[in-house]
Design a protein around this motif. Structure first.
Motif, PDB file in Angstrom:
ATOM      1  N   THR A  43       0.862  -1.167   0.000  1.00 48.26           N
ATOM      2  CA  THR A  43       0.000   0.000   0.000  1.00 48.26           C
ATOM      3  C   THR A  43       0.906   1.226   0.000  1.00 48.26           C
ATOM      4  OG1 THR A  43      -0.123  -0.015   2.421  1.00 48.26           O
ATOM      5  CG2 THR A  43      -1.878  -1.151   1.229  1.00 48.26           C
ATOM      6  N   TYR A  44       0.429   2.296  -0.571  1.00 54.57           N
ATOM      7  CA  TYR A  44       1.249   3.495  -0.746  1.00 54.57           C
ATOM      8  C   TYR A  44       0.592   4.683  -0.065  1.00 54.57           C
ATOM      9  CZ  TYR A  44       3.643   0.561  -4.036  1.00 54.57           C
ATOM     10  OH  TYR A  44       4.350  -0.487  -4.589  1.00 54.57           O
ATOM     11  N   ASP A  45       1.426   5.458   0.640  1.00 57.14           N
ATOM     12  CA  ASP A  45       0.893   6.651   1.277  1.00 57.14           C
ATOM     13  C   ASP A  45       0.854   7.790   0.260  1.00 57.14           C
ATOM     14  OD1 ASP A  45       3.498   7.722   1.098  1.00 57.14           O
ATOM     15  OD2 ASP A  45       3.937   7.390   3.216  1.00 57.14           O
ATOM     16  N   ARG A  46       0.426   8.951   0.695  1.00 58.58           N
ATOM     17  CA  ARG A  46       0.265  10.082  -0.234  1.00 58.58           C
ATOM     18  C   ARG A  46       1.581  10.572  -0.822  1.00 58.58           C
ATOM     19  NH1 ARG A  46      -0.863  15.310   3.542  1.00 58.58           N
ATOM     20  NH2 ARG A  46       1.011  15.073   4.785  1.00 58.58           N
ATOM     21  N   SER A  51       4.398   0.225   1.625  1.00 54.82           N
ATOM     22  CA  SER A  51       4.566  -0.648   2.788  1.00 54.82           C
ATOM     23  C   SER A  51       3.791  -1.939   2.580  1.00 54.82           C
ATOM     24  CB  SER A  51       4.059   0.029   4.054  1.00 54.82           C
ATOM     25  OG  SER A  51       4.786   1.202   4.327  1.00 54.82           O
TER      26      SER A  51
END
Length: 104
Positions: A43-46, A51
């Motif tokens: 998953t990717y943050d902004r 992660s």
């Protein structure tokens, strides 16, 4: 007579993917009984940092014994951090039993 096991050599990157070179680590951890958290995917943050989360803590000693890591992949006390591709494999934050209360 002692037996020497060869380590699995990891590369820094595979073409057209930020994470495919880390799949052997994910497969190894899963085979060892560590359960992926949530959707079993990066998953990717902004900011674009990726992660991959596991429910249990990572056994860094076993990872070091099993894999030969390139200089761009760092092992901290609880995370496999790929500094070249801005992705990591780590334990998801365990749910807390503490309830926060605020007086406003």
């Amino acid at each position: 007579m002692s037996q020497t096991l060869e380590k699995t050599v990891l590369v820094e990157k595979l073409p057209d993917s930020r994470t495919a070179h880390l799949q052997p680590i994910i497969d190894y951890l899963t085979a060892e009984g560590n359960t992926p958290a949530d959707q079993a995917m990066f998953t990717y943050d902004r900011d674009g940092y990726g992660s991959y989360y596991f429910k249990e803590a990572l056994d860094m000693a076993r990872l070091r014994a099993h894999f030969a890591f390139p200089a761009t992949i760092l092992l901290t006390k609880d995370t496999v951090q790929d500094t070249r591709n801005f992705v990591r494999i780590t334990q998801a934050n365990p749910a807390s039993d503490v309830v926060l209360k605020f007086n406003v």
